[in-house]
Design a protein around this motif. Structure first.
Motif, PDB file in Angstrom:
ATOM      1  N   GLU A  43     -20.798 -10.141  -8.544  1.00  0.00           N
ATOM      2  CA  GLU A  43     -21.439  -9.050  -7.801  1.00  0.00           C
ATOM      3  C   GLU A  43     -20.921  -9.027  -6.367  1.00  0.00           C
ATOM      4  O   GLU A  43     -20.754 -10.054  -5.730  1.00  0.00           O
ATOM      5  CB  GLU A  43     -22.954  -9.234  -7.812  1.00  0.00           C
ATOM      6  N   GLY A  44     -20.664  -7.828  -5.865  1.00  0.00           N
ATOM      7  CA  GLY A  44     -20.144  -7.688  -4.507  1.00  0.00           C
ATOM      8  C   GLY A  44     -18.628  -7.752  -4.424  1.00  0.00           C
ATOM      9  O   GLY A  44     -18.049  -7.630  -3.345  1.00  0.00           O
ATOM     10  N   MET A  45     -17.980  -7.930  -5.578  1.00  0.00           N
ATOM     11  CA  MET A  45     -16.524  -7.946  -5.629  1.00  0.00           C
ATOM     12  C   MET A  45     -16.020  -6.660  -6.273  1.00  0.00           C
ATOM     13  O   MET A  45     -16.531  -6.256  -7.310  1.00  0.00           O
ATOM     14  CB  MET A  45     -16.024  -9.155  -6.433  1.00  0.00           C
ATOM     15  N   TYR A  46     -15.036  -6.042  -5.666  1.00  0.00           N
ATOM     16  CA  TYR A  46     -14.432  -4.829  -6.225  1.00  0.00           C
ATOM     17  C   TYR A  46     -13.085  -4.592  -5.545  1.00  0.00           C
ATOM     18  O   TYR A  46     -12.787  -5.156  -4.487  1.00  0.00           O
ATOM     19  CB  TYR A  46     -15.349  -3.615  -6.049  1.00  0.00           C
ATOM     20  N   MET A  47     -12.259  -3.749  -6.163  1.00  0.00           N
ATOM     21  CA  MET A  47     -10.912  -3.523  -5.650  1.00  0.00           C
ATOM     22  C   MET A  47     -10.931  -2.633  -4.409  1.00  0.00           C
ATOM     23  O   MET A  47     -11.604  -1.608  -4.370  1.00  0.00           O
ATOM     24  CB  MET A  47     -10.027  -2.885  -6.716  1.00  0.00           C
ATOM     25  N   ILE A  48     -10.147  -3.042  -3.406  1.00  0.00           N
ATOM     26  CA  ILE A  48      -9.962  -2.258  -2.187  1.00  0.00           C
ATOM     27  C   ILE A  48      -8.478  -2.296  -1.800  1.00  0.00           C
ATOM     28  O   ILE A  48      -7.705  -3.090  -2.329  1.00  0.00           O
ATOM     29  CB  ILE A  48     -10.805  -2.803  -1.007  1.00  0.00           C
ATOM     30  N   THR A  49      -8.099  -1.436  -0.883  1.00  0.00           N
ATOM     31  CA  THR A  49      -6.768  -1.504  -0.310  1.00  0.00           C
ATOM     32  C   THR A  49      -6.716  -2.706   0.625  1.00  0.00           C
ATOM     33  O   THR A  49      -7.629  -2.901   1.425  1.00  0.00           O
ATOM     34  CB  THR A  49      -6.447  -0.227   0.482  1.00  0.00           C
ATOM     35  N   GLU A  50      -5.673  -3.509   0.500  1.00  0.00           N
ATOM     36  CA  GLU A  50      -5.596  -4.716   1.336  1.00  0.00           C
ATOM     37  C   GLU A  50      -5.708  -4.345   2.811  1.00  0.00           C
ATOM     38  O   GLU A  50      -4.947  -3.515   3.324  1.00  0.00           O
ATOM     39  CB  GLU A  50      -4.295  -5.467   1.084  1.00  0.00           C
TER      40      GLU A  50
END
Length: 329
Positions: free
Chosen positions: A243-250
């Motif tokens: 939870e709280g982890m998801y893909m983002i632009t570096e």
């Protein structure tokens, strides 16, 4: 007499098979991988200033990759050695001196598919200037040919895209190979995944495809909003392991944005690196944001790779080929 007739018939058939008409000669299959070229140039020129310029231009790093990887991998052969099976190379750059400074292209001369690019100038100084000034044009010739090559392979193993609601509702077509499997297809968002089977990436590495759209509001702001849009999509649809982890632009790496064209429509090509927020997963991505004015929307195709400890240029290149196959019905 019968033997003579039979011999004549055999010769006729043999000649017909090879030269029955222009272009009818059966060429051997070319050899060589994508993103690799064979440079035909004299050894002393290769070791000298002309070779230095070729290595400098063609050795430029592909943007958006975690590790340094060149745009093209280059090997060299002397003109006297360019014969026999060596002439079957899929992508060849012939560097030579001649009366006129020019770049010419010949396809399928010794093998199929094949592209030979001839770079000609009056002297060594002219060759250096030609490579320096038109090197990007030469690279594009090879890259475009490789894109077509990959797309033709994928057409033979094309997935039945009518099974995906997102693609059907968007009214588009894509040449996606059957090795991709669906992860999610809902709310106008499609996620497909291919498990990689080579090198250290085997079993753990993946190539991924995302397809979605959003309303076209201000065309002038599309390029500036690409990162924000993909981060919104990542937070909503691409979770991490906890939870709280998801893909983002570096966040430490600013993506590169280029003008592009897909299916005759203005588009933006974005290359950069993704990461998982609060985790250590990361990798490269290529994103195409296509302006579909007729339907007042922006269609997005994105490919991203997770392949720890291995080079990723060729994985991203395959995703690029898929993205450039997109067409609006």
């Amino acid at each position: 007499m019968n033997k003579l007739i039979a011999l004549c018939a055999f010769i006729f058939i043999t000649i017909s098979c090879k030269t029955g008409g222009k272009g009818d000669y059966i060429l051997p299959t070319s050899t060589g991988n994508t993103n690799k070229i064979l440079v035909v140039i004299k050894g002393n020129d290769w070791e000298g200033s002309v070779g230095d310029e070729i290595r400098s231009v063609f050795g430029e790093h592909q943007v958006g990759l975690p590790q340094p990887e060149t745009l093209l991998s280059v090997s060299q052969i002397d003109p006297v050695g360019f014969k026999g099976f060596m002439r079957n190379s899929k992508a060849v750059l012939v560097v030579r001196e001649g009366e006129k400074e020019q770049i010419t292209v010949t396809k399928n001369k010794y093998a199929r598919p094949q592209i030979l690019v001839y770079a000609t100038a009056k002297n060594k100084e002219g060759l250096i200037n030609l490579i320096r000034n038109r090197g990007k044009e030469i690279i594009k010739l090879f890259k475009d040919e490789d894109i077509t090559f990959i797309q033709n392979i994928f057409k033979k193993e094309k997935i039945d895209e009518s099974q995906f609601e997102t693609i059907k509702n968007l009214g588009i077509t894509l040449t996606i190979p059957k090795r991709f499997n669906m992860v999610e297809d809902k709310e106008g968002f499609l996620w497909l995944r291919q498990h990689l089977k080579s090198g250290i990436a085997r079993g753990d590495g993946t190539n991924n495809i995302l397809v979605y759209s959003y309303p076209l509001e201000d065309e002038n702001n599309i390029a500036d909003n690409i990162t924000a849009v993909r981060d919104t999509i990542g937070k909503k649809y691409i979770p991490g392991s906890k939870e709280g982890m998801y893909m983002i632009t570096e966040q430490a790496y600013t993506p590169f944005v280029f003008d592009a064209e897909i299916d005759g429509k203005k588009a933006y090509e974005t290359r950069g690196k993704w990461e998982v927020k609060n985790d250590f997963m990361a990798g490269p991505f290529v994103n195409y944001s296509i302006i579909d004015k007729e339907n007042q929307r922006v269609i997005v195709f994105e490919g991203f790779t997770y392949a720890p400890s291995v080079n990723k240029r060729d994985f991203i290149f395959e995703l690029e080929a898929i993205g450039k196959s997109l067409k609006v019905k």
